[in-house]
Design an enzyme around this catalytic site. Structure first.
Site, mmCIF file in Angstrom:
data_model
loop_
_atom_site.group_PDB
_atom_site.id
_atom_site.type_symbol
_atom_site.label_atom_id
_atom_site.label_comp_id
_atom_site.label_asym_id
_atom_site.label_seq_id
_atom_site.Cartn_x
_atom_site.Cartn_y
_atom_site.Cartn_z
ATOM 1 N N HIS A 20 0.835 -1.210 0.000
ATOM 2 C CA HIS A 20 0.000 0.000 0.000
ATOM 3 C C HIS A 20 0.870 1.260 0.000
ATOM 4 O O HIS A 20 0.696 2.149 -0.845
ATOM 5 C CB HIS A 20 -0.915 -0.017 1.232
ATOM 6 C CG HIS A 20 -1.743 1.217 1.403
ATOM 7 N ND1 HIS A 20 -3.069 1.277 1.055
ATOM 8 C CD2 HIS A 20 -1.436 2.445 1.885
ATOM 9 C CE1 HIS A 20 -3.531 2.494 1.298
ATOM 10 N NE2 HIS A 20 -2.557 3.229 1.816
ATOM 11 N N GLU A 21 1.767 1.341 0.958
ATOM 12 C CA GLU A 21 2.587 2.551 1.070
ATOM 13 C C GLU A 21 3.469 2.725 -0.164
ATOM 14 O O GLU A 21 3.745 3.845 -0.588
ATOM 15 C CB GLU A 21 3.438 2.528 2.340
ATOM 16 C CG GLU A 21 2.626 2.564 3.640
ATOM 17 C CD GLU A 21 1.630 3.712 3.704
ATOM 18 O OE1 GLU A 21 1.902 4.780 3.137
ATOM 19 O OE2 GLU A 21 0.558 3.515 4.310
ATOM 20 N N HIS B 77 1.682 4.601 -2.794
ATOM 21 C CA HIS B 77 1.852 6.052 -2.651
ATOM 22 C C HIS B 77 3.234 6.472 -3.177
ATOM 23 O O HIS B 77 3.386 7.526 -3.801
ATOM 24 C CB HIS B 77 1.774 6.462 -1.180
ATOM 25 C CG HIS B 77 0.401 6.397 -0.578
ATOM 26 N ND1 HIS B 77 -0.668 7.074 -1.091
ATOM 27 C CD2 HIS B 77 -0.063 5.762 0.531
ATOM 28 C CE1 HIS B 77 -1.738 6.850 -0.328
ATOM 29 N NE2 HIS B 77 -1.397 6.056 0.658
ATOM 30 N N HIS C 162 3.378 6.820 -6.848
ATOM 31 C CA HIS C 162 2.609 8.014 -7.212
ATOM 32 C C HIS C 162 3.510 9.258 -7.088
ATOM 33 O O HIS C 162 3.435 10.185 -7.889
ATOM 34 C CB HIS C 162 1.389 8.128 -6.291
ATOM 35 C CG HIS C 162 0.282 9.004 -6.790
ATOM 36 N ND1 HIS C 162 -0.853 9.239 -6.058
ATOM 37 C CD2 HIS C 162 0.129 9.711 -7.935
ATOM 38 C CE1 HIS C 162 -1.657 10.056 -6.741
ATOM 39 N NE2 HIS C 162 -1.079 10.352 -7.878
HETATM 40 ZN ZN LIG Z 1 -2.587 5.265 2.251
#
Ligand SMILES: [Zn+2]
Length: 737
Positions: A506-507, A510, A513
């Protein structure tokens, strides 16, 4: 929610409209008056000389931050004054770009300061944080409401049709203008004065709500005289309860309350009366009258917010808050959640039926109540799934998950590669740093990985930047991921839980991104997108944690080297779909309750005043949702909903659910198009991950998906489409907060 979002919002809102840069103001081509802009001193006065301008933690001292922040503030103020005093007619370059270029030193020091306050703090840093927070809020507030500055911005904005601009320039202009309008720049003097009063009062009320809630949560800890009331807890947990009582100077045993309605010890507590008491303490923590009752406070907040929206000519606070979100209109978010509720209510009733069976089988002669739910759900979970979390961990050695899992996925999808380096100083010895290389071998940026729990690190996991990407500034992204994985014992390998593994993917979602950011302006770069979009790319990347090709590459037993058995993964995935009527339902209910409070008109809100009226409105609002709220109460009740009455999430709690829709709809696209391929990764990078905040978000989504988002894949993943048996696994540990 993961707290990195909070950090992100704190940082973005503080840094909005500002950016790092290397070009001097003169580069705008306009004459600049010889306004005295102070010179900064110390380590933050200039960009670091390390690669990528990475912060030089071998030289930064705690004593460097406060003077650098104060100098940064003074310089930024002087820069703003220089923009205002420029005798040349307002232009895009001398106003909008000049604003974007201002505040470099402040951004530089705050980027590092907030990183260490979050991940490696101490009393000195905490004290600086408390001291500067109101100063920074006032500083950015003053800029947003400066009439002279706004007149220049508006002059440029009003002339926009006649200007030749790149699409990114146009977005920067529009956002700069809209942020100031949103702060009240277009209001008349009387309205501005009222807004200022309302803002001040709202800020006081928010602090007061937070303090009352913290005290109430402490006061309403469960106290029992005899350990027999705690039957079911482990010896260690009972000893902790005894220690908690000793610390508070009371006899017996104390179970402290957590923020949420349900409490972590519920699944283990065998004595029904104890569970009911614990639930009641939690559910009624802030509605008991006296100094910790928050109901009058929240009623006043709701009324002031509705009034503020009215001054802006808007029907309610939700419309005001959501202006720059993807969903934009409250009704869009409500319609979306409305599509969840019928199936969710049915699932809640079905789950209650299963639990009632379990109660009867256990010899109980009652039907399930909220204080029974977790206990019997845990019983059923053990029976059905027989999953031992500890048996999974040996397959998840942290470095293997990172390098053979996360990085492996990234290479397959995007062609990017990683090289660990030991020459970049870090703020803690367990932090590692990698250079990230693009597919063509060029350098993309730096990636810091800070995996382990520490006493001086706040909870949760998050991503942010030390250095923002900006073509104008010539900067590449310097990004960090922070997690809270239990540190290994001496000489033992560091092992992650399954939840930790999902969080790592998940991290890193980011992180890409941020790494693929390709913007001219830092304030539009990378993860600078709306709250109901920013969690979407990160959630999508969770899907790869259990993708067979990825899983088989990293999930290997640290002693035997054996790959994780498929049946263990199947069990994890099946167990993760269990109990969604409750766990997803309580989040949906909280999100709807948030919207109910913030859809009130000024007149409606003003009529809710007393604690009794707050109770009545909450009861009515919950009854109207069409969910089984007697069995599945909201994750936070109004009177202890810190996110919306003491955090920045009012009319925004739905964002977790909304990004879940984008996430599952996108997973479906990846699956339908061949899964883990460079072509798919490159398409996602081109349409979403590299776009920052430069496009309207529905358009960005359509560029990727070929159509608007659909809710079907989310319904299926949550088992809400009547086919829970073959629903997709949902590894999200994000939903809820
Ligand atoms: Zn998050």
């Amino acid at each position: 929610m993961k707290s990195h979002l909070l950090a992100g919002i704190a940082a973005t809102s503080l840094l909005a409209g500002c950016a790092a840069m290397t070009e001097p103001l003169e580069a705008t081509g306009d004459p600049v008056m010889a306004t005295a802009i102070p010179e900064g001193t110390g380590i933050f006065a200039q960009p670091s000389e390390l690669p990528f301008h990475a912060p030089d933690f071998s030289k930064i001292r705690d004593s460097d931050y406060k003077p650098a922040i104060e100098q940064g503030l003074a310089i930024h103020k002087a820069e703003i004054e220089a923009i205002k005093a420029n005798p040349a007619a307002p232009s895009f370059a001398n106003t909008i770009v000049a604003l974007e270029e201002s505040g470099q030193m402040l951004n530089r020091v705050l980027g590092v300061f907030y990183a260490v306050v979050g991940a490696n703090t101490n009393d000195t840093l905490d004290a600086i944080d408390a001291e500067i927070s109101p100063k920074l809020a006032a500083h950015y507030g003053d800029i947003s409401l400066d009439p002279v500055l706004f007149a220049r911005v508006k002059a440029v904005y009003d002339n926009r049709a006649a200007m030749s601009m790149t699409p990114e320039d146009a977005v920067l202009l529009e956002e700069t203008y809209e942020q100031m309008v949103h702060a009240g720049a277009l209001l008349d003097e009387g309205q501005k004065a009222e807004i200022k009063q309302i803002n001040t009062r709202l800020s006081e009320l928010s602090t007061d709500f937070s303090q009352k809630l913290t005290q109430a949560t402490k006061d309403q800890a469960l106290v029992v005289a005899d350990a027999s009331a705690l039957a079911g807890l482990s010896a260690g947990e009972i000893e902790s309860a005894r220690a908690a009582a000793r610390d508070r100077g009371v006899s017996g045993y104390v179970i402290p309350l957590q923020n949420t309605t349900q409490q972590p010890s519920m699944p283990a507590l065998d004595v029904r009366a104890t569970r009911q008491q614990l639930f009641t303490n939690s559910y009624r923590r802030t509605d008991r009258g006296g100094s910790t009752d928050t109901r009058a406070n929240l009623a006043e907040q709701a009324a002031l917010r509705a009034r503020k929206a009215e001054i802006f000519g808007l029907p309610n606070w939700a419309s005001y808050q959501m202006y720059d979100n993807m969903a934009k209109e409250p009704q869009t978010a409500l319609d979306f959640m409305g599509q969840l509720t019928p199936a969710l209510a049915a699932t809640q009733r079905r789950e209650a039926g299963v639990l009632n069976q379990a109660i009867r089988a256990d010899g109980g002669d009652f039907t399930v109540r909220p204080w029974d739910w977790d206990y019997y759900a845990e019983m059923v979970r053990k029976e059905r799934y027989d999953l031992d979390e500890e048996a999974v961990k040996p397959y998840f050695e942290v470095d293997r998950v990172l390098e053979d899992g996360v990085f492996f996925m990234a290479e397959k999808l995007y062609g990017i590669t990683f090289k660990k380096r030991s020459d970049i100083p870090v703020y803690h010895p367990t932090v590692s740093v990698y250079t990230v290389y693009d597919a063509d071998g060029s350098e993309l940026g730096l990636f810091y990985f800070d995996p382990f729990q520490r006493d001086n690190k706040r909870g949760g996991a998050w991503m942010s930047n030390f250095v923002e990407q900006s073509k104008m500034a010539g900067t590449k992204p310097v990004i960090y991921n922070v997690l809270n994985i239990a540190p290994p014992a001496d000489g033992e390998p560091a092992l992650a839980s399954f939840d930790n593994v999902i969080t790592m993917f998940h991290e890193f979602g980011h992180a890409v991104h941020g790494l693929f950011a390709n913007q001219r302006y830092a304030s539009l770069s990378g993860t600078a997108v709306a709250r109901d979009f920013v969690e979407y790319p990160s959630q999508v990347h969770e899907m790869w944690a259990t993708w067979p090709e990825v899983l088989q590459n990293y999930a290997k037993h640290y002693q035997t080297g054996e790959t994780i058995p498929q049946d263990l993964i199947d069990k994890i995935e099946a167990a993760s779909k269990f109990n969604q009527g409750y766990s997803y339902g309580e989040t949906v209910t909280a999100a709807l309750l948030d919207m109910k409070w913030h859809s009130l008109s000024a007149a409606e809100a003003a009529a809710i005043d007393t604690p009794a009226e707050v109770d009545a409105y909450e009861a009515q609002a919950l009854a109207e949702l069409g969910l089984e709220t007697d069995l599945v109460p909201p994750r936070y009740r109004s009177s202890y909903f810190r996110h919306i009455f003491a955090g920045g999430y009012s009319a925004g709690y739905y964002a977790y659910l909304w990004t879940g829709m984008l996430d599952h709809d996108s997973r479906q696209w990846f699956r339908e198009n061949g899964g883990l391929t460079r072509a798919n990764g490159d398409h996602y990078r081109a349409t979403v991950l590299s776009q920052g905040g430069t496009k309207e978000l529905f358009q960005m989504y359509r560029d990727f998906r070929g159509r608007d988002p659909k809710i079907d894949a989310l319904l299926s993943a949550k088992g809400l489409d009547g086919s829970s048996a073959d629903a997709e696994a949902d590894g999200s540990d994000e939903t809820g907060g």
